[in-house]
Design an enzyme around this catalytic site. Structure first.
Site, PDB file in Angstrom:
ATOM      1  N   SER A   1      15.805 -37.844 -42.890  1.00 54.47           N
ATOM      2  CA  SER A   1      15.915 -38.172 -41.578  1.00 54.47           C
ATOM      3  C   SER A   1      14.632 -38.425 -40.886  1.00 54.47           C
ATOM      4  O   SER A   1      13.523 -38.590 -41.758  1.00 54.47           O
ATOM      5  CB  SER A   1      16.418 -36.581 -40.840  1.00 54.47           C
ATOM      6  OG  SER A   1      15.477 -35.528 -41.187  1.00 54.47           O
TER       7      SER A   1
ATOM      8  N   GLU B   1      24.637 -46.294 -33.349  1.00 54.32           N
ATOM      9  CA  GLU B   1      23.920 -45.547 -34.349  1.00 54.32           C
ATOM     10  C   GLU B   1      24.344 -44.363 -34.565  1.00 54.32           C
ATOM     11  O   GLU B   1      24.847 -43.654 -33.715  1.00 54.32           O
ATOM     12  CB  GLU B   1      22.320 -45.424 -33.779  1.00 54.32           C
ATOM     13  CG  GLU B   1      21.528 -44.565 -34.493  1.00 54.32           C
ATOM     14  CD  GLU B   1      20.236 -43.872 -33.733  1.00 54.32           C
ATOM     15  OE1 GLU B   1      19.613 -42.921 -34.532  1.00 54.32           O
ATOM     16  OE2 GLU B   1      20.056 -44.374 -32.671  1.00 54.32           O
TER      17      GLU B   1
ATOM     18  N   GLU C   1      28.811 -33.211 -42.165  1.00 57.39           N
ATOM     19  CA  GLU C   1      29.331 -33.189 -40.930  1.00 57.39           C
ATOM     20  C   GLU C   1      29.545 -34.925 -40.405  1.00 57.39           C
ATOM     21  O   GLU C   1      30.016 -35.116 -39.454  1.00 57.39           O
ATOM     22  CB  GLU C   1      28.476 -32.377 -39.737  1.00 57.39           C
ATOM     23  CG  GLU C   1      27.139 -33.074 -39.760  1.00 57.39           C
ATOM     24  CD  GLU C   1      26.198 -32.225 -40.537  1.00 57.39           C
ATOM     25  OE1 GLU C   1      24.974 -31.923 -40.096  1.00 57.39           O
ATOM     26  OE2 GLU C   1      26.539 -31.575 -41.686  1.00 57.39           O
TER      27      GLU C   1
ATOM     28  N   PRO D   1      15.567 -43.986 -54.711  1.00 57.24           N
ATOM     29  CA  PRO D   1      16.007 -43.149 -53.666  1.00 57.24           C
ATOM     30  C   PRO D   1      16.870 -43.915 -52.665  1.00 57.24           C
ATOM     31  O   PRO D   1      18.225 -43.548 -52.181  1.00 57.24           O
ATOM     32  CB  PRO D   1      15.017 -42.528 -52.852  1.00 57.24           C
ATOM     33  CG  PRO D   1      13.804 -42.104 -53.767  1.00 57.24           C
ATOM     34  CD  PRO D   1      14.035 -43.663 -54.666  1.00 57.24           C
TER      35      PRO D   1
ATOM     36  N   LYS E   1      14.180 -56.453 -56.434  1.00 57.42           N
ATOM     37  CA  LYS E   1      15.226 -55.449 -57.038  1.00 57.42           C
ATOM     38  C   LYS E   1      15.886 -54.885 -56.527  1.00 57.42           C
ATOM     39  O   LYS E   1      17.206 -54.430 -56.642  1.00 57.42           O
ATOM     40  CB  LYS E   1      13.739 -54.509 -57.864  1.00 57.42           C
ATOM     41  CG  LYS E   1      14.272 -53.406 -58.563  1.00 57.42           C
ATOM     42  CD  LYS E   1      13.341 -52.479 -58.899  1.00 57.42           C
ATOM     43  CE  LYS E   1      13.888 -51.256 -60.046  1.00 57.42           C
ATOM     44  NZ  LYS E   1      12.760 -50.321 -60.300  1.00 57.42           N
TER      45      LYS E   1
ATOM     46  N   CYS F   1      10.487 -32.172 -10.859  1.00 63.63           N
ATOM     47  CA  CYS F   1      11.586 -30.881 -11.012  1.00 63.63           C
ATOM     48  C   CYS F   1      10.958 -29.584 -10.928  1.00 63.63           C
ATOM     49  O   CYS F   1      10.625 -29.249  -9.917  1.00 63.63           O
ATOM     50  CB  CYS F   1      12.481 -31.193 -12.220  1.00 63.63           C
ATOM     51  SG  CYS F   1      14.015 -30.329 -12.340  1.00 63.63           S
TER      52      CYS F   1
ATOM     53  N   HIS G   1      14.054 -36.952 -11.953  1.00 62.23           N
ATOM     54  CA  HIS G   1      13.122 -37.356 -13.029  1.00 62.23           C
ATOM     55  C   HIS G   1      12.939 -38.625 -13.077  1.00 62.23           C
ATOM     56  O   HIS G   1      13.547 -39.499 -13.912  1.00 62.23           O
ATOM     57  CB  HIS G   1      13.847 -36.907 -14.287  1.00 62.23           C
ATOM     58  CG  HIS G   1      14.036 -35.350 -14.390  1.00 62.23           C
ATOM     59  ND1 HIS G   1      12.902 -34.748 -15.362  1.00 62.23           N
ATOM     60  CD2 HIS G   1      14.890 -34.133 -13.906  1.00 62.23           C
ATOM     61  CE1 HIS G   1      13.381 -33.288 -15.238  1.00 62.23           C
ATOM     62  NE2 HIS G   1      14.440 -33.318 -14.335  1.00 62.23           N
TER      63      HIS G   1
ATOM     64  N   GLU H   1      10.761 -40.537 -14.473  1.00 59.11           N
ATOM     65  CA  GLU H   1      10.500 -41.054 -15.978  1.00 59.11           C
ATOM     66  C   GLU H   1      11.812 -41.531 -16.623  1.00 59.11           C
ATOM     67  O   GLU H   1      11.241 -42.527 -17.512  1.00 59.11           O
ATOM     68  CB  GLU H   1      10.021 -39.816 -16.729  1.00 59.11           C
ATOM     69  CG  GLU H   1      10.666 -38.764 -17.092  1.00 59.11           C
ATOM     70  CD  GLU H   1      10.919 -37.763 -16.389  1.00 59.11           C
ATOM     71  OE1 GLU H   1      11.486 -36.705 -16.716  1.00 59.11           O
ATOM     72  OE2 GLU H   1      10.712 -37.830 -15.105  1.00 59.11           O
TER      73      GLU H   1
END
EC number: 6.3.4.2
Length: 547
Positions: free
Chosen positions: A13, A139, A148, A189, A222, A379, A519, A521
């Protein structure tokens, strides 16, 4: 109808699927195509809204009030396309929808199964708005092989076969580990990850291979041979100094070309990368540096404040300076810890929940007020600035937040910040109780603030008297204390359109001190920095004598 690009990950991950998706979306835009990006998360939470920031990073909020994965922030920052509620779904939401339909009898007595009912729900989600854009990038969270994630992969397999041929492709991110002892990059892998995909009926059209070392041509050949892809569709992805290098780096590696080839789009429109060339110029040709302290309670995990960090970078770009942000644990400021803020050109106190660390935030607000250091409270950071003013300027030494009393189970404070029980959203009134479910019950999404003429916040927004930013909170500054606080010097320079909810506070006699309930941002982008962050960095430059 849109063409679909499904982005999956394998081997490990945290390979950067979200960043690769966002960069690809930006590159397709640069070639003149319209895009929308979506995230499918396999976890059983309905959404990330109730997850700890330490568990999942920040919660990104959309204009229409959805609490989503932080990858949607990457999507917005790289493409400028505002995310919507329909751009994020989880296994929890899918199963919740299916079970609600079953309870209503919509399945006409059928036995409810993963196939077809759960997979149909996922496919219906994928198809939303597919007539609006040229490309839909989807995604899938997690890693191939996670149990899952299987319903999502099966839904994608079905979806791909139900669409006309050539309208869907699969892009797979993997890792090429390097064995220092043998001096080799290992491809096995990646081969096994692709084999896992093939075992469930999916085959990648494009492989993006993360590596810390250059990938030799013979290794790319490869991988192409054993993974059944074209050699020019094996795209190397190396570590970058900044995420904003990604569009240019992926373009040089041929990602957008490989994707368009997979769709047989030829000749492809030439890309206009001037936007990203300007971004890189501003990053790498900075004229000085400002040092900013971010005083928060989740500083052990930088992703908890991801949008804050990126918005600061954007504010630096707007002013052609480099922003060095230090993460200061607010608990360390409690007691006699204010000296830890010495030497910084600006202080930010971001959002958060719960009482832990808030006394340190109050200390930070007081330090910024008394030392005349630029301050931006967001906030919870605005609420702590109000509590500080109430205690030290307005003769309310026991001022605090109702949130902390609810958490402790007893009354200890004069609640200058209270639990919001009613507010206006559009054309109707929303009502909430303290005992309501936690998920999705806050004041969420875009709301308008009416600004006072001649205020600093209005100046920051170019003289605007109305602005709109996203909110995520269930506690508000109590407007009944407004007169008392304004007499003490804290100006309420922004209010909700009905005049009931404080949105912005500031000090008129301070070089730059602003607290906002929203917020800002969340809407900042490298090519369109949030005005508050651009203004804050500008003030920090003046504090550091860089102008």
């Amino acid at each position: 109808m849109a063409r679909y690009i499904f982005i999956t990950g394998g081997v490990v991950s945290s390979l950067g699927k979200g960043l690769a998706s966002a960069a690809l979306g930006a590159l397709l835009q640069a070639r003149g195509f319209t895009v929308r990006l979506r995230k499918l998360d396999p976890y059983l939470n309905v959404d990330p809204g109730t997850m700890s920031p330490f568990e999942h990073g920040e919660v990104f909020v959309t204009d229409d009030g959805a609490e989503t994965d932080l990858d949607l922030g990457h999507y917005e920052r790289f493409t400028g396309v505002a995310a919507r509620r329909t751009d994020s779904i989880s296994s929890g939401r899918v199963y919740s929808n299916v079970l609600e339909k079953e309870r209503r009898g919509e399945y006409l007595g059928k036995t409810i199964q993963v196939i077809p009912h759960v997979t149909n729900e996922i496919k219906d989600f994928l198809a939303i708005g597919d007539d609006e854009v040229d490309f839909m990038l989807c995604e899938i969270g997690g890693t191939v092989g996670d149990i899952e994630g299987l319903p999502f992969f099966e839904a994608i397999r079905q979806f791909t076969h139900e669409r006309p041929r050539g309208e869907c492709i699969l892009m797979h991110l993997t890792l090429l580990p390097y064995l220092a002892a043998s001096g080799e990059l290992k491809t096995k892998p990646t081969q096994h990850s692709v084999k896992e995909l093939q075992s469930i009926g999916l085959a990648p059209d494009v492989l993006v291979c993360r590596s810390e070392h250059p990938i030799p041509e013979k290794e790319r050949a490869k991988i192409a041979l054993f993974c059944n892809v074209r050699p020019d569709s094996v795209i190397p992805a190396y570590d970058l100094k900044t995420i904003y290098e990604a569009p240019m780096a992926y373009h040089r590696a041929g990602l957008d070309r490989a994707v368009l080839d997979a769709f047989a789009i030829s000749p492809a429109p030439r890309p206009d990368l001037s936007r990203w060339e300007d971004v890189m110029d501003r990053l790498y040709n900075a004229e000085g540096q400002v040092n900013i302290a971010i005083v928060g309670k989740y500083v052990q995990l930088e992703d908890a404040y991801k949008s804050i960090s990126e918005a600061l970078t954007h504010g630096g770009m707007a002013n052609k300076v480099r922003v060095k942000a230090d993460w200061v644990d607010s608990e360390q400021l409690e007691g006699e810890g204010a000296h830890l803020l010495d030497g910084y050109h600006g202080i930010i106190v971001p959002g958060g929940f719960g009482e832990r660390g808030t006394e340190g935030m109050v200390t930070a607000a007081r330090y910024a007020r008394e030392k005349k250091v630029p301050y931006l409270g967001i906030c919870l950071g605005m609420q702590m600035a109000v509590i500080e003013a109430a205690r030290n300027l307005a003769s309310m030494p026991d001022a605090g937040s109702e949130e902390f009393d609810h958490e402790a189970g007893k009354t200890r404070f004069t609640p200058v910040v209270y639990h919001l029980k009613e507010w206006v959203q559009g054309n109707y009134t929303v009502q909430r109780k303290v005992g309501d479910d936690k998920g999705g019950t806050m004041r969420l999404g875009a709301y308008t603030a009416v600004l006072a003429e001649g205020s600093r916040i209005s100046d920051v927004y170019g003289g605007a008297l109305e602005i709109e930013d996203r909110h995520r909170h269930r506690y508000e500054v109590d407007g009944t204390y407004r007169a008392q606080l304004e007499d003490a010097g804290l100006r309420f320079s922004g209010m909700s359109p009905d005049g009931k909810l404080p949105e912005v506070v500031e000090y008129s006699d301070h070089p730059w001190f602003i607290g906002v309930q929203s917020h800002p941002e969340l809407k900042s982008k490298p090519f369109a920095p949030a005005p508050l962050f651009a203004g804050f960095v500008r003030a920090a430059m003046e504090e550091g004598r860089l102008v």
